[in-house]
Design an enzyme around this catalytic site. Structure first.
Site: not given
Length: 368
Positions: A30, A51, A56, A94, A132, A150, A202, A212, A218
């Site tokens: 990132r 990604e 999973q 993995l 996704y 997701d 969250c 948050c 919320c």
């Protein structure tokens, strides 16, 4: 959409992006938010690779595998040209090994296309990329105005708007809700901000609502109903399957063979094993006919392993031969090479159990 809600979403987006600028996770694939604000974009290959790994699998686990992968295969060209066995070996541990097969095939496809596609619809034509993942890659790598949805995003939105619809049947509802958040203003950062909010604030249990940026808006927080969302269908108990494995060790290592490329754990190495079935009463304790003869098999009992759709109980037998015996259809894997081999975590667990059986009896103690 009502004008009020549209205005509210604009406000919430700005609040979340401001929070992300302060609190974004430091992840190896990132770019920090400040770099994105300067017009820099992440490497699409790195985004795609991360990604696929994150399907999973949690971030903490993926970080180590990602760094090893990107060091070994720094470009899509390197990955596409690598032997599949090398990819599987690096993927070992993995889980969800079909991803590694898809990754390797997709690298060749991406190379032929001239690079990672920019649009979600085109991305979904590549093996291993669903709605996704396509949306995540398009937003993060190319700043396309899409919102990937997701489990984290479903949880955040369900609590924010008090969405009572029951998952997984309600997934189309959440995708529809996400459309309202689409914007050309920093869509990649917004997608990652939503991911971070769900992963770090969250959370499913004991969310840190006081930290948050959306607490005051919320619905679930206002009503102290965070634990009720998202609404989910009660899962049925996983079925249990049974099998038997034989761990044979000699001075040259442990006997292994390669599984068929199709099916669960496809293309990975395994010790001699039966197929897995629903009958717990089968007891082939003498071992397959093609294993070395004249060895004494010790019964080590059962090990348990959990896959996504079923639980597995494997009865483990172990034997040690002081010299290498003739064997057909298997290869010997040195015990010092286990860590770098294409062995799934299940097989590592079985081999550890087999070695423990022998060590407990002081059999081949200097070898096992």
């Amino acid at each position: 959409m009502a004008h009020y809600k549209s205005k509210k979403i604009t406000q919430l987006r700005e609040q979340l992006l401001a929070w992300y600028d302060r609190s974004a996770r430091d992840l190896p694939w990132r770019l920090p938010p400040a770099q994105g604000l300067k017009g820099q974009r992440p490497d699409p290959y790195a985004v795609w690779l991360s990604e696929i790994m994150l399907q999973q699998t949690g971030v903490a686990t993926v970080k180590t595998y990602y760094v090893a992968f990107i060091n070994r295969f720094p470009t899509v060209q390197d990955l596409a040209k690598a032997p599949l066995d090398d990819v599987l070996a690096l993927w070992a541990g993995l889980g969800y090994y079909r991803r590694a097969h898809h990754l390797h095939a997709a690298a060749k496809d991406i190379l032929a296309r001239g690079g990672v596609p920019t649009q979600p619809q085109t991305l979904q034509k590549i093996q291993g990329i669903g709605p996704y993942t396509a949306a995540a890659i398009a937003a993060i790598a190319f700043d396309q105005p899409v919102v990937p949805v997701d489990g984290n995003v479903e949880r955040v939105l369900s609590r924010l708007w008090l969405i009572e619809a029951i998952l997984p049947a309600a997934k189309p509802i959440f995708w529809h809700e996400a459309q309202a958040w689409m914007s050309t203003h920093r869509p990649g950062d917004f997608a990652q901000a939503l991911m971070d909010l769900g992963a770090t604030i969250c959370t499913p249990r004991t969310p840190a609502c006081n930290l948050c940026p959306w607490q005051s808006s919320c619905g679930a927080s206002k009503q102290s109903r965070q634990g009720e969302f998202p609404k989910k269908q009660v899962n049925k108990k996983k079925p249990t399957r049974y099998g038997t494995s034989w761990v044979h060790i000699d001075p040259d290592g442990v006997l292994v063979t390669k599984r068929a490329h199709s099916g669960l754990l496809g293309g990975m190495l395994e010790v001699p094993s039966t197929s897995w079935g629903d009958d717990p009463s089968s007891d082939p304790c003498l071992g397959p006919v093609d294993l070395p003869k004249g060895v004494t098999w010790l019964d080590g009992g059962y090990i348990d392993h959990v896959f996504t759709h079923f639980a597995l109980r494997v009865r483990v037998f172990s034997a040690y031969s002081p010299k290498s015996l003739p064997v057909v259809g298997y290869q010997r894997l040195g015990l010092d090479a286990l860590a770098g081999a294409a062995l799934p975590s299940l097989m590592h667990k079985i081999i550890v159990a087999g070695r423990s059986i022998l060590a407990a009896q002081s059999i081949g103690l200097d070898q096992v």
